[in-house]
Design a protein around this motif. Structure first.
Motif, mmCIF file in Angstrom:
data_model
loop_
_atom_site.group_PDB
_atom_site.id
_atom_site.type_symbol
_atom_site.label_atom_id
_atom_site.label_comp_id
_atom_site.label_asym_id
_atom_site.label_seq_id
_atom_site.Cartn_x
_atom_site.Cartn_y
_atom_site.Cartn_z
ATOM 1 N N LEU A 102 43.175 106.370 50.260
ATOM 2 C CA LEU A 102 41.952 106.665 49.515
ATOM 3 C C LEU A 102 40.714 106.338 50.341
ATOM 4 O O LEU A 102 39.734 107.095 50.354
ATOM 5 C CB LEU A 102 41.951 105.870 48.211
ATOM 6 N N GLU A 103 40.748 105.215 51.044
ATOM 7 C CA GLU A 103 39.614 104.835 51.888
ATOM 8 C C GLU A 103 39.409 105.843 53.021
ATOM 9 O O GLU A 103 38.276 106.205 53.354
ATOM 10 C CB GLU A 103 39.838 103.443 52.458
ATOM 11 N N GLU A 104 40.501 106.311 53.611
ATOM 12 C CA GLU A 104 40.407 107.297 54.684
ATOM 13 C C GLU A 104 39.769 108.597 54.186
ATOM 14 O O GLU A 104 38.872 109.146 54.828
ATOM 15 C CB GLU A 104 41.797 107.569 55.245
ATOM 16 N N GLU A 105 40.223 109.069 53.034
ATOM 17 C CA GLU A 105 39.652 110.293 52.473
ATOM 18 C C GLU A 105 38.191 110.087 52.080
ATOM 19 O O GLU A 105 37.357 110.983 52.252
ATOM 20 C CB GLU A 105 40.463 110.745 51.260
ATOM 21 N N PHE A 106 37.878 108.903 51.557
ATOM 22 C CA PHE A 106 36.502 108.590 51.157
ATOM 23 C C PHE A 106 35.570 108.621 52.365
ATOM 24 O O PHE A 106 34.456 109.161 52.300
ATOM 25 C CB PHE A 106 36.465 107.224 50.476
ATOM 26 N N GLN A 107 36.005 108.050 53.486
ATOM 27 C CA GLN A 107 35.185 108.054 54.692
ATOM 28 C C GLN A 107 35.002 109.473 55.240
ATOM 29 O O GLN A 107 33.923 109.819 55.733
ATOM 30 C CB GLN A 107 35.807 107.150 55.749
ATOM 31 N N LYS A 108 36.052 110.298 55.154
ATOM 32 C CA LYS A 108 35.914 111.683 55.595
ATOM 33 C C LYS A 108 34.863 112.424 54.785
ATOM 34 O O LYS A 108 34.095 113.226 55.316
ATOM 35 C CB LYS A 108 37.266 112.399 55.484
ATOM 36 N N ILE A 109 34.830 112.142 53.473
ATOM 37 C CA ILE A 109 33.858 112.820 52.615
ATOM 38 C C ILE A 109 32.454 112.288 52.866
ATOM 39 O O ILE A 109 31.500 113.057 53.015
ATOM 40 C CB ILE A 109 34.249 112.645 51.137
ATOM 41 N N VAL A 110 32.317 110.961 52.946
ATOM 42 C CA VAL A 110 30.987 110.357 53.092
ATOM 43 C C VAL A 110 30.361 110.706 54.437
ATOM 44 O O VAL A 110 29.171 111.028 54.522
ATOM 45 C CB VAL A 110 31.087 108.832 52.901
ATOM 46 N N ILE A 115 32.421 119.503 56.373
ATOM 47 C CA ILE A 115 31.192 119.753 55.623
ATOM 48 C C ILE A 115 31.499 120.425 54.292
ATOM 49 O O ILE A 115 30.887 120.115 53.265
ATOM 50 C CB ILE A 115 30.229 120.611 56.466
ATOM 51 N N GLU A 116 32.453 121.357 54.293
ATOM 52 C CA GLU A 116 32.777 122.058 53.054
ATOM 53 C C GLU A 116 33.308 121.092 51.997
ATOM 54 O O GLU A 116 32.917 121.165 50.822
ATOM 55 C CB GLU A 116 33.809 123.149 53.338
ATOM 56 N N THR A 117 34.172 120.177 52.406
ATOM 57 C CA THR A 117 34.710 119.189 51.462
ATOM 58 C C THR A 117 33.616 118.268 50.949
ATOM 59 O O THR A 117 33.588 117.921 49.757
ATOM 60 C CB THR A 117 35.805 118.355 52.148
ATOM 61 N N THR A 118 32.690 117.864 51.825
ATOM 62 C CA THR A 118 31.582 117.014 51.406
ATOM 63 C C THR A 118 30.696 117.724 50.398
ATOM 64 O O THR A 118 30.249 117.136 49.402
ATOM 65 C CB THR A 118 30.763 116.581 52.629
ATOM 66 N N LEU A 119 30.433 119.009 50.632
ATOM 67 C CA LEU A 119 29.616 119.777 49.681
ATOM 68 C C LEU A 119 30.330 119.933 48.339
ATOM 69 O O LEU A 119 29.691 119.864 47.281
ATOM 70 C CB LEU A 119 29.294 121.150 50.273
ATOM 71 N N LYS A 120 31.637 120.130 48.375
ATOM 72 C CA LYS A 120 32.396 120.211 47.121
ATOM 73 C C LYS A 120 32.329 118.889 46.366
ATOM 74 O O LYS A 120 32.172 118.870 45.136
ATOM 75 C CB LYS A 120 33.845 120.576 47.417
ATOM 76 N N ALA A 121 32.443 117.774 47.099
ATOM 77 C CA ALA A 121 32.356 116.463 46.460
ATOM 78 C C ALA A 121 30.968 116.241 45.867
ATOM 79 O O ALA A 121 30.830 115.663 44.780
ATOM 80 C CB ALA A 121 32.683 115.367 47.474
ATOM 81 N N ALA A 122 29.939 116.707 46.577
ATOM 82 C CA ALA A 122 28.578 116.588 46.047
ATOM 83 C C ALA A 122 28.420 117.405 44.763
ATOM 84 O O ALA A 122 27.816 116.945 43.791
ATOM 85 C CB ALA A 122 27.572 117.051 47.099
ATOM 86 N N GLY A 123 28.966 118.612 44.764
ATOM 87 C CA GLY A 123 28.900 119.440 43.554
ATOM 88 C C GLY A 123 29.649 118.805 42.395
ATOM 89 O O GLY A 123 29.168 118.798 41.247
ATOM 90 N N LEU A 124 30.836 118.244 42.675
ATOM 91 C CA LEU A 124 31.604 117.576 41.623
ATOM 92 C C LEU A 124 30.871 116.344 41.099
ATOM 93 O O LEU A 124 30.856 116.083 39.888
ATOM 94 C CB LEU A 124 32.976 117.184 42.174
ATOM 95 N N SER A 125 30.239 115.599 42.007
ATOM 96 C CA SER A 125 29.472 114.418 41.579
ATOM 97 C C SER A 125 28.299 114.820 40.686
ATOM 98 O O SER A 125 28.001 114.146 39.691
ATOM 99 C CB SER A 125 28.964 113.654 42.803
ATOM 100 N N TYR A 126 27.649 115.929 41.043
ATOM 101 C CA TYR A 126 26.522 116.393 40.213
ATOM 102 C C TYR A 126 27.015 116.812 38.824
ATOM 103 O O TYR A 126 26.377 116.505 37.803
ATOM 104 C CB TYR A 126 25.834 117.568 40.901
ATOM 105 N N ILE A 127 28.151 117.502 38.764
ATOM 106 C CA ILE A 127 28.699 117.923 37.472
ATOM 107 C C ILE A 127 29.067 116.708 36.622
ATOM 108 O O ILE A 127 28.756 116.643 35.420
ATOM 109 C CB ILE A 127 29.928 118.831 37.684
ATOM 110 N N LEU A 128 29.724 115.711 37.247
ATOM 111 C CA LEU A 128 30.084 114.497 36.517
ATOM 112 C C LEU A 128 28.840 113.721 36.086
ATOM 113 O O LEU A 128 28.834 113.098 35.007
ATOM 114 C CB LEU A 128 30.983 113.618 37.385
#
Length: 284
Positions: A102-110, A115-128
């Motif tokens: 989980l920490e490894e995936e979290f660092q990849k996103i942060v 970039i595409e995965t980070t943007l998806k995470a940003a969109g999901l965070s905005y929806i939540l």
């Protein structure tokens, strides 16, 4: 491994109501637990019972030592089993590996490794963020449980219709997205061009980083070749793109019995015409 397969199969059967009695018990228990958690302050009750039990334990131990020399709690306590070793050997390593992943995936996103995965995470965070601002955590949790026990069984019973509808609307969404993207690019193109023109050297530099291919970009550069001291530009195999055109040497005026001097005179005449067209002076 057969265990994960069995677990996954059991969970799928549970959520799809293969055994209505078993699924009903689990679903009812979870809903009842949520209602109790919502209506009753369990944490407050836990600490309230804890301090009362601890006071009785201390009082019984003290009274036993005072009367008999051995505490009542120590003397009559039931045999206890320890689960720490089992947890340390089986549970904690799995939790540790999961947290590491989980920490490894979290660092990849942060840190935007993708970039595409980070943007998806940003969109999901905005929806939540929007959803949690509209509904409480308990409402979201209860709704998630209800959906978890209703959506799978609805999908299994209407699989073909749902798959066809998803494919149709996915294609429609992609087409609309492509259409709106093209319209946005067409609408922004004049403004971008104006911005590049007004920004001067900065705009020219940025524009040079994104070159556009044109029809003439494939035409090769003309190279000069030497022939008996005369600079004659070599014509590319592609068609000429400029307004000027080199004249061809007339072959009809060259006779079979022409001497070398006649050929030189013809070449001079052709060179004079070329100089008149190009504005250059060709010397022999």
């Amino acid at each position: 491994m057969s265990i994960p397969t069995t677990s996954s199969s059991s969970l799928c059967d549970l959520l799809t109501w293969k055994d209505p009695v078993q699924t009903g018990k689990v679903f009812g228990s979870i809903i009842l637990g949520l209602v109790v958690f919502k209506a009753v302050n369990l944490i407050n009750i836990f600490f309230h019972l804890s301090y009362i039990a601890l006071l009785f334990s201390a009082a019984g131990e003290y009274a036993g030592k005072l009367v008999t020399g051995q505490g009542f709690v120590t003397k009559y306590k039931p045999s206890s089993k320890t689960y720490a070793k089992t947890i340390n050997e089986s549970v904690l390593p799995s939790i540790g590996r999961g947290i590491e992943k989980l920490e490894e995936e979290f660092q990849k996103i942060v840190y935007s490794h993708d970039i595409e995965t980070t943007l998806k995470a940003a969109g999901l965070s905005y929806i939540l963020y929007k959803i949690t601002s509209w509904f409480s955590f308990f409402t979201l949790l209860a709704t998630s449980v209800v959906l978890l026990f209703t959506v799978p069984v609805i999908y299994v019973k209407n699989k073909k219709e749902i798959d066809a509808a998803v494919a149709q609307y996915s294609k429609l969404a992609k087409d609309k997205t492509a259409e709106y993207t093209k319209l946005a690019q067409d609408a922004a193109a004049p403004h971008v061009k104006t911005l590049v023109e007004k920004s001067g050297p900065v705009g020219s530099f940025l524009q040079s980083k994104f070159p556009t291919r044109t029809a003439g970009s494939t035409v090769g550069d003309a190279k000069a070749s030497k022939f008996e001291g005369v600079d004659v530009p070599t014509q590319s195999t592609a068609s000429t793109t400029g307004s000027s055109k080199f004249p061809e040497v007339p072959t009809s005026s060259i006779k079979d019995d022409s001497t070398f001097e006649d050929l030189v005179e013809e070449a001079k005449a052709a060179g004079v015409k070329a100089a008149d067209v190009e504005g250059e002076k060709i010397s022999f």
